[in-house]
Design an enzyme around this catalytic site. Structure first.
Site, PDB file in Angstrom:
ATOM      1  N   ILE A  27      13.217   7.839 -16.341  1.00  0.00           N
ATOM      2  CA  ILE A  27      13.579   6.983 -17.471  1.00  0.00           C
ATOM      3  C   ILE A  27      12.719   7.295 -18.684  1.00  0.00           C
ATOM      4  O   ILE A  27      11.487   7.463 -18.557  1.00  0.00           O
ATOM      5  CB  ILE A  27      13.430   5.503 -17.039  1.00  0.00           C
ATOM      6  CG1 ILE A  27      14.574   5.183 -16.072  1.00  0.00           C
ATOM      7  CG2 ILE A  27      13.442   4.546 -18.222  1.00  0.00           C
ATOM      8  CD1 ILE A  27      14.426   3.903 -15.331  1.00  0.00           C
ATOM      9  N   ASP A  93       9.197  12.212 -20.544  1.00  0.00           N
ATOM     10  CA  ASP A  93       8.829  11.826 -19.180  1.00  0.00           C
ATOM     11  C   ASP A  93       7.901  10.611 -19.169  1.00  0.00           C
ATOM     12  O   ASP A  93       8.020   9.738 -18.304  1.00  0.00           O
ATOM     13  CB  ASP A  93       8.119  13.029 -18.521  1.00  0.00           C
ATOM     14  CG  ASP A  93       8.348  13.110 -17.024  1.00  0.00           C
ATOM     15  OD1 ASP A  93       9.212  12.393 -16.507  1.00  0.00           O
ATOM     16  OD2 ASP A  93       7.652  13.921 -16.367  1.00  0.00           O
ATOM     17  N   TRP A 151       0.957   9.130 -12.980  1.00  0.00           N
ATOM     18  CA  TRP A 151       1.982   9.295 -14.020  1.00  0.00           C
ATOM     19  C   TRP A 151       1.429   9.335 -15.438  1.00  0.00           C
ATOM     20  O   TRP A 151       2.180   9.520 -16.383  1.00  0.00           O
ATOM     21  CB  TRP A 151       3.054   8.205 -13.920  1.00  0.00           C
ATOM     22  CG  TRP A 151       2.541   6.795 -13.717  1.00  0.00           C
ATOM     23  CD1 TRP A 151       2.626   6.073 -12.558  1.00  0.00           C
ATOM     24  CD2 TRP A 151       1.880   5.937 -14.655  1.00  0.00           C
ATOM     25  NE1 TRP A 151       2.063   4.821 -12.717  1.00  0.00           N
ATOM     26  CE2 TRP A 151       1.597   4.718 -13.998  1.00  0.00           C
ATOM     27  CE3 TRP A 151       1.493   6.079 -15.991  1.00  0.00           C
ATOM     28  CZ2 TRP A 151       0.947   3.647 -14.624  1.00  0.00           C
ATOM     29  CZ3 TRP A 151       0.840   5.017 -16.614  1.00  0.00           C
ATOM     30  CH2 TRP A 151       0.583   3.825 -15.933  1.00  0.00           C
ATOM     31  N   ASN A 152       0.128   9.145 -15.602  1.00  0.00           N
ATOM     32  CA  ASN A 152      -0.336   9.010 -16.994  1.00  0.00           C
ATOM     33  C   ASN A 152      -0.552  10.350 -17.699  1.00  0.00           C
ATOM     34  O   ASN A 152      -0.301  10.454 -18.892  1.00  0.00           O
ATOM     35  CB  ASN A 152      -1.584   8.120 -17.057  1.00  0.00           C
ATOM     36  CG  ASN A 152      -2.738   8.678 -16.273  1.00  0.00           C
ATOM     37  OD1 ASN A 152      -2.568   9.456 -15.336  1.00  0.00           O
ATOM     38  ND2 ASN A 152      -3.936   8.290 -16.651  1.00  0.00           N
ATOM     39  N   PRO A 176       4.299  15.421  -7.765  1.00  0.00           N
ATOM     40  CA  PRO A 176       4.050  14.608  -8.957  1.00  0.00           C
ATOM     41  C   PRO A 176       4.311  13.135  -8.646  1.00  0.00           C
ATOM     42  O   PRO A 176       4.930  12.802  -7.634  1.00  0.00           O
ATOM     43  CB  PRO A 176       5.099  15.105  -9.961  1.00  0.00           C
ATOM     44  CG  PRO A 176       5.780  16.270  -9.348  1.00  0.00           C
ATOM     45  CD  PRO A 176       5.524  16.225  -7.880  1.00  0.00           C
ATOM     46  N   VAL A 179       7.335   8.638 -10.982  1.00  0.00           N
ATOM     47  CA  VAL A 179       7.657   8.075 -12.306  1.00  0.00           C
ATOM     48  C   VAL A 179       7.775   9.193 -13.350  1.00  0.00           C
ATOM     49  O   VAL A 179       8.551   9.083 -14.300  1.00  0.00           O
ATOM     50  CB  VAL A 179       6.570   7.051 -12.720  1.00  0.00           C
ATOM     51  CG1 VAL A 179       6.899   6.396 -14.048  1.00  0.00           C
ATOM     52  CG2 VAL A 179       6.396   5.987 -11.632  1.00  0.00           C
ATOM     53  N   VAL A 229      -7.121   3.091  -6.848  1.00  0.00           N
ATOM     54  CA  VAL A 229      -8.058   2.917  -5.735  1.00  0.00           C
ATOM     55  C   VAL A 229      -7.319   2.556  -4.430  1.00  0.00           C
ATOM     56  O   VAL A 229      -7.602   3.150  -3.382  1.00  0.00           O
ATOM     57  CB  VAL A 229      -9.154   1.885  -6.089  1.00  0.00           C
ATOM     58  CG1 VAL A 229      -9.991   1.538  -4.865  1.00  0.00           C
ATOM     59  CG2 VAL A 229     -10.030   2.421  -7.215  1.00  0.00           C
ATOM     60  N   GLY A 251      -9.265   4.964 -10.003  1.00  0.00           N
ATOM     61  CA  GLY A 251      -9.251   4.109 -11.192  1.00  0.00           C
ATOM     62  C   GLY A 251     -10.633   3.735 -11.690  1.00  0.00           C
ATOM     63  O   GLY A 251     -11.659   4.157 -11.148  1.00  0.00           O
ATOM     64  N   CYS A 283      -7.431   6.666 -17.184  1.00  0.00           N
ATOM     65  CA  CYS A 283      -8.304   6.179 -16.108  1.00  0.00           C
ATOM     66  C   CYS A 283      -9.717   5.886 -16.572  1.00  0.00           C
ATOM     67  O   CYS A 283     -10.344   4.944 -16.129  1.00  0.00           O
ATOM     68  CB  CYS A 283      -8.332   7.213 -14.993  1.00  0.00           C
ATOM     69  SG  CYS A 283      -8.781   8.850 -15.584  1.00  0.00           S
ATOM     70  N   GLY A 454     -14.066   7.317  -6.860  1.00  0.00           N
ATOM     71  CA  GLY A 454     -13.683   8.626  -6.354  1.00  0.00           C
ATOM     72  C   GLY A 454     -14.749   9.416  -5.648  1.00  0.00           C
ATOM     73  O   GLY A 454     -15.908   9.018  -5.549  1.00  0.00           O
ATOM     74  N   GLU A 458     -13.462  17.289 -10.594  1.00  0.00           N
ATOM     75  CA  GLU A 458     -12.559  18.293 -11.134  1.00  0.00           C
ATOM     76  C   GLU A 458     -13.257  18.950 -12.323  1.00  0.00           C
ATOM     77  O   GLU A 458     -14.153  18.361 -12.927  1.00  0.00           O
ATOM     78  CB  GLU A 458     -11.237  17.648 -11.576  1.00  0.00           C
ATOM     79  CG  GLU A 458     -10.489  17.074 -10.374  1.00  0.00           C
ATOM     80  CD  GLU A 458      -9.030  16.746 -10.622  1.00  0.00           C
ATOM     81  OE1 GLU A 458      -8.744  16.025 -11.586  1.00  0.00           O
ATOM     82  OE2 GLU A 458      -8.190  17.209  -9.831  1.00  0.00           O
TER      83      GLU A 458
HETATM   84  P1  NAD Z   1      -0.684   5.364  -7.679  1.00  0.00           P
HETATM   85  O1  NAD Z   1      -1.907   5.195  -6.873  1.00  0.00           O
HETATM   86  O2  NAD Z   1       0.343   4.319  -7.632  1.00  0.00           O
HETATM   87  O3  NAD Z   1       0.074   6.726  -7.291  1.00  0.00           O
HETATM   88  C1  NAD Z   1      -0.575   7.978  -7.372  1.00  0.00           C
HETATM   89  C2  NAD Z   1       0.204   8.984  -6.555  1.00  0.00           C
HETATM   90  O4  NAD Z   1       0.039   8.708  -5.171  1.00  0.00           O
HETATM   91  C3  NAD Z   1       1.717   8.996  -6.814  1.00  0.00           C
HETATM   92  O5  NAD Z   1       2.165  10.325  -6.811  1.00  0.00           O
HETATM   93  C4  NAD Z   1       2.265   8.249  -5.597  1.00  0.00           C
HETATM   94  O6  NAD Z   1       3.575   8.601  -5.270  1.00  0.00           O
HETATM   95  C5  NAD Z   1       1.304   8.714  -4.522  1.00  0.00           C
HETATM   96  N1  NAD Z   1       1.205   7.847  -3.341  1.00  0.00           N
HETATM   97  C6  NAD Z   1       1.396   6.514  -3.269  1.00  0.00           C
HETATM   98  N2  NAD Z   1       1.177   6.086  -1.996  1.00  0.00           N
HETATM   99  C7  NAD Z   1       0.827   7.168  -1.260  1.00  0.00           C
HETATM  100  C8  NAD Z   1       0.460   7.376   0.099  1.00  0.00           C
HETATM  101  N3  NAD Z   1       0.400   6.378   0.966  1.00  0.00           N
HETATM  102  N4  NAD Z   1       0.145   8.633   0.505  1.00  0.00           N
HETATM  103  C9  NAD Z   1       0.168   9.663  -0.360  1.00  0.00           C
HETATM  104  N5  NAD Z   1       0.518   9.532  -1.676  1.00  0.00           N
HETATM  105  C10 NAD Z   1       0.838   8.297  -2.121  1.00  0.00           C
HETATM  106  O7  NAD Z   1      -1.219   5.617  -9.175  1.00  0.00           O
HETATM  107  P2  NAD Z   1      -0.368   5.648 -10.525  1.00  0.00           P
HETATM  108  O8  NAD Z   1       0.087   4.252 -10.785  1.00  0.00           O
HETATM  109  O9  NAD Z   1       0.600   6.772 -10.483  1.00  0.00           O
HETATM  110  O10 NAD Z   1      -1.481   6.064 -11.603  1.00  0.00           O
HETATM  111  C11 NAD Z   1      -2.346   5.176 -12.209  1.00  0.00           C
HETATM  112  C12 NAD Z   1      -3.682   5.166 -11.487  1.00  0.00           C
HETATM  113  O11 NAD Z   1      -4.233   6.472 -11.452  1.00  0.00           O
HETATM  114  C13 NAD Z   1      -4.718   4.310 -12.192  1.00  0.00           C
HETATM  115  O12 NAD Z   1      -5.433   3.559 -11.244  1.00  0.00           O
HETATM  116  C14 NAD Z   1      -5.625   5.329 -12.850  1.00  0.00           C
HETATM  117  O13 NAD Z   1      -6.928   4.872 -13.108  1.00  0.00           O
HETATM  118  C15 NAD Z   1      -5.591   6.450 -11.877  1.00  0.00           C
HETATM  119  N6  NAD Z   1      -5.960   7.707 -12.527  1.00  0.00           N
HETATM  120  C16 NAD Z   1      -7.170   8.291 -12.238  1.00  0.00           C
HETATM  121  C17 NAD Z   1      -7.549   9.459 -12.881  1.00  0.00           C
HETATM  122  C18 NAD Z   1      -8.876  10.119 -12.586  1.00  0.00           C
HETATM  123  O14 NAD Z   1      -9.021  11.289 -12.893  1.00  0.00           O
HETATM  124  N7  NAD Z   1      -9.846   9.426 -12.028  1.00  0.00           N
HETATM  125  C19 NAD Z   1      -6.692  10.058 -13.803  1.00  0.00           C
HETATM  126  C20 NAD Z   1      -5.462   9.450 -14.066  1.00  0.00           C
HETATM  127  C21 NAD Z   1      -5.110   8.276 -13.417  1.00  0.00           C
END
Ligand code: NAD
Length: 484
Positions: A27, A93, A151-152, A176, A179, A229, A251, A283, A454, A458
């Protein structure tokens, strides 16, 4: 459909579809329009992706690092050449404005690919003298690595994970976020065009269960996740069952501390960058802004004026500075945090409502003052354009309060007193910190979290140890001295 890819997945050098997989609608967050329809990977496709990665990796590991690097450098050049078209896709995206995606997303990804291409040929082992005998060490690739993205920053994440993995002789199967599934497919195409052997970078789509299937497969040596987390805990536990390597980029609820000798305009600019860039979906954002009491009024006045000038609108319009949130679910979540902040007694300085420019998932840049440490807004990750400003009196107090969180991703300090800056940063529990700057993440610098934010790093030289393992080779130079 505006952004329909050739097929949902990219496996063994080609696009692949299997319509039996769960339907995933992509979307455009600025309008709610469906721009692509994909399918989640079925178990058969997951198996193909892992099998081709394992096959390709066995050969790739024998290549000279400079030969691997040449292909990666070509890919980085191609990304830069195609940046306008890739940035537009990233905007569709994610909903992030072109003003950002043109300079931040793929360009940072290209930097990572170029950086690790340069670094890989310099990675060497050591020789350990033992008198007559000696030991030498080899830094070997891990094997098949799985990357799971948030997704960010979907394309940047795909590049940040695949660049060190591939440069150091591994293969990667990348999933990926459901979303934002589009950018990683473009990366897979570019790698193949740049000459990367088929199978070394495969993309499979899907939600959590597809990620879980990848993270628990016996062929996988490492899982690198960027996500929240709660997801991190699950993926880490799944990887632990197979004693796999992990990198967890999770996060945060990072503190940004502004002492009263700081440049107010610089600190306000940094606080805005650290809360409003990507509509707050970063994040490492400094979402707890601690302002020393002496400059509180000046800080809030300047912040209000500048926040109200932010241009919200169509992210495809070059004049737009802030786009929508990524999804309707994220919009609901952020609006509920705004309601909770009001109910718990924080003072609304500006914003607080939905953006009205479009039908999309917009939220106004929002600032709350008089936030206290126990309020929900000071404790939980919101992931939207909502800044919490907290007051403080002195250095020891603010350090203790800044560290009073389960997270430890990032932190920042603004002060004209550089001795104090280094002293404070030294005591902050965070993996990435800034002095008189915020949210700059050059690929040369290691990035990652401590505490719940974490494990692993990286970027930078630090990433080498997370995509290689050491083999010790003992060399006996004389007769074997056996007691039997
Ligand atoms: P999310 O945790 O909902 O999903 C992340 C990924 O994990 C997605 O691809 C999802 O499909 C996958 N996933 C979900 N459940 C899983 C499972 N049980 N096993 C394997 N994979 C699974 O996160 P989001 O909502 O996509 O992204 C936002 C979060 O990411 C925020 O908390 C943000 O702080 C964090 N983030 C961290 C960094 C960093 O470098 N520290 C960078 C960007 C985003």
């Amino acid at each position: 459909m505006k952004a329909q890819p050739t097929a949902s997945h990219f496996i063994d050098g080609a696009y692949v579809e299997d319509a039996a997989g769960e339907r995933i609608e992509v979307i455009f967050p600025a309008t709610g329009e469906v721009i692509a329809v994909l399918h989640a990977a079925t178990p058969a496709l997951i198996d193909r992706a892992l099998a081709s990665a394992a096959r390709a990796q066995a050969d790739w590991a024998t290549w000279r690092p400079v030969d691997r690097a040449r292909i990666l450098r070509r890919a980085a050049d191609m990304i830069r050449d195609r940046n306008p078209e890739l940035a537009r896709l990233e905007t569709l995206d994610t909903g992030k404005p072109l003003q950002e995606t043109l300079v931040a997303d793929w360009p940072s990804g290209a930097d990572a690919i170029e950086y690790f291409a340069g670094l890989a040929p310099t990675v060497v082992g050591e020789t350990i003298p033992l008198g007559r005998d000696f030991v030498y060490t080899l830094r070997e690739p891990l094997g098949v690595c799985v990357g799971i993205g948030a997704w960010n920053y979907p394309s940047q994440i795909a590049c940040w994970k695949s660049a060190p993995a591939l440069a150091l002789g591994n293969a990667m199967v990348f999933k990926p976020s459901e979303v934002t599934p589009l950018g990683a497919l473009k990366l897979a195409e570019i790698f193949i065009e740049a000459g990367l052997p088929a199978g070394l970078f495969n993309v499979v789509q899907g939600r959590g269960p597809v990620g879980a299937a990848l993270a628990t497969d016996a062929r996988v040596a490492k899982v690198s996740l960027t996500g929240s987390v709660p997801t991190g805990r699950k993926v880490y536990a799944a990887a632990a069952a197979g004693v796999r390597h992990v990198t967890m980029e999770l996060g945060g609820k990072s503190p940004l501390i502004v002492f009263d000798d700081a440049s107010v305009e610089d600190a306000v600019g940094a606080a805005m960058l650290g809360n409003f860039y990507s509509a707050g979906q970063v994040c490492s954002n400094g979402t707890r802004v601690f302002v020393q009491k002496g400059i509180k009024d000046r800080f809030l006045a300047a912040l209000k004026v500048r926040s109200e000038k932010i241009v919200l609108g169509d992210p495809l319009d070059a004049a737009t500075q802030m786009g929508p949130l990524v999804s309707a679910a994220q919009l609901d979540k952020v609006m509920s945090y705004i309601d909770i902040a009001r109910t718990e007694g924080a003072t609304l300085i500006t914003g607080g409502g939905r953006g009205t420019v479009h039908d999309g998932y917009f939220v106004q840049p929002t600032v709350f003052a008089d936030v206290t440490d126990d309020m929900t807004l000071a404790r939980e990750e919101v992931f939207g354009p909502v800044m919490a400003v907290l007051d403080f009196e002195d250095e020891a107090e603010v350090i203790a309060r800044a560290n009073d969180t389960e997270f430890g991703l990032a932190a920042g300090v603004f002060t004209a007193d550089l001795a104090r800056a280094h002293r404070v940063v030294g005591q902050l529990q965070a993996g990435t910190t800034w002095i008189n700057a915020y949210n700059l993440t050059p690929v040369e610098a290691p990035f990652g979290g401590v505490k719940q934010s974490g494990v692993g790093r990286e970027n930078g030289h630090a990433a080498v140890q997370h995509y290689t393992q050491v083999k010790s080779v003992y060399v006996g130079m004389g007769p074997v001295d056996a007691p039997y």
